[in-house]
Design an enzyme around this catalytic site. Sequence first.
Site, mmCIF file in Angstrom:
data_model
loop_
_atom_site.group_PDB
_atom_site.id
_atom_site.type_symbol
_atom_site.label_atom_id
_atom_site.label_comp_id
_atom_site.label_asym_id
_atom_site.label_seq_id
_atom_site.Cartn_x
_atom_site.Cartn_y
_atom_site.Cartn_z
ATOM 1 N N SER A 107 31.685 -63.167 -66.996
ATOM 2 C CA SER A 107 30.760 -64.085 -66.371
ATOM 3 C C SER A 107 29.525 -62.767 -66.387
ATOM 4 O O SER A 107 29.660 -61.621 -66.236
ATOM 5 C CB SER A 107 30.879 -64.269 -64.968
ATOM 6 O OG SER A 107 29.415 -64.827 -64.457
ATOM 7 N N TYR A 123 33.416 -63.159 -56.148
ATOM 8 C CA TYR A 123 33.525 -63.724 -57.396
ATOM 9 C C TYR A 123 32.950 -62.747 -58.583
ATOM 10 O O TYR A 123 33.667 -62.368 -59.437
ATOM 11 C CB TYR A 123 32.430 -65.067 -57.719
ATOM 12 C CG TYR A 123 32.449 -65.550 -58.898
ATOM 13 C CD1 TYR A 123 33.584 -66.353 -59.353
ATOM 14 C CD2 TYR A 123 31.279 -65.330 -60.083
ATOM 15 C CE1 TYR A 123 33.406 -66.929 -60.635
ATOM 16 C CE2 TYR A 123 31.270 -66.010 -61.192
ATOM 17 C CZ TYR A 123 32.381 -66.605 -61.681
ATOM 18 O OH TYR A 123 32.359 -67.300 -62.553
ATOM 19 N N LYS A 158 35.211 -60.995 -61.986
ATOM 20 C CA LYS A 158 34.657 -60.881 -63.418
ATOM 21 C C LYS A 158 34.567 -59.647 -63.966
ATOM 22 O O LYS A 158 34.684 -59.156 -65.233
ATOM 23 C CB LYS A 158 33.505 -61.839 -63.403
ATOM 24 C CG LYS A 158 33.778 -63.493 -63.038
ATOM 25 C CD LYS A 158 34.883 -63.912 -63.960
ATOM 26 C CE LYS A 158 35.293 -65.446 -63.857
ATOM 27 N NZ LYS A 158 36.114 -65.979 -64.724
#
Length: 267
Positions: free
Chosen positions: A149, A163, A167
């Site tokens: 990401s 999050y 990633k």
Amino acid sequence: MSALQALSTSRLDGKVALVTGSGRGIGAAIATELANRGASVVVNYANSPDAAQTVVDAIKKNGGDAIALQADVSDVKQTIKLFDDAVAHYGQLDIAVSNSGVVSFGHLKDVTEEEFDRVFAINTRGQFFVAREAYKHLSVGGRIILMGSITGQAKGVPKHTVYSGTKGAIETFVRCMAIDCGDKRITVNCVAPGGIKTDMYHAVCKEYIPNGENLTNEQVDEYAATWSPLNRVGQPIDVARVCGFLASQDGEWINGKVLGIDGAACM
């Protein structure tokens, strides 16, 4: 090189691909793109059989070959069975795209152990063991593509620590896995999308925008488009085409790399 030769190196005829989390959004676009290039595709889903079957039906209607297989990649036993079943059905496996993932927002002070474990179980641990099983099951010269990401690369995003961390780990994975997988001539790469307009796009995108909860979907689109000098938001096909390139002969010398797919967005 003739135009025909150039076209042939982008094709995936005779190859078999498995795409996790491909019942909708980016995963569905990847599965469809690989099928359009000639690959037979395993459309994996965790909880939405109807959506996955819709993808399979669309691929078949277009002349391709696909099946839907259920597995929750947060459970390693299910991941192992997924790969075993894929090879049992098609007799081989050449391409594995790890797309399954979940999003998470929350201030550091509010993140619970349960939320931390939930997100890492799929986004990081899940992808690791998808890659492990891919190495074991893929043919020589295969392809492993993991999902990163922009948040793993960009400047810090508020309330997005967990999050983003999941990633960021993927980028290190591919650099090391590319070396480990060299004995089978398997390449390992990561695609790192920016904002991509899927069914979850507007709800998630508002989290990145100051006072985003007060904006309409149209205003979100206008704001998000300014993140890229191309003045548009990303689409699932933008990610799918890069995955198709990496999976093909054209991408055989790309290895251990993170490819940003964000239109030069600066959030």
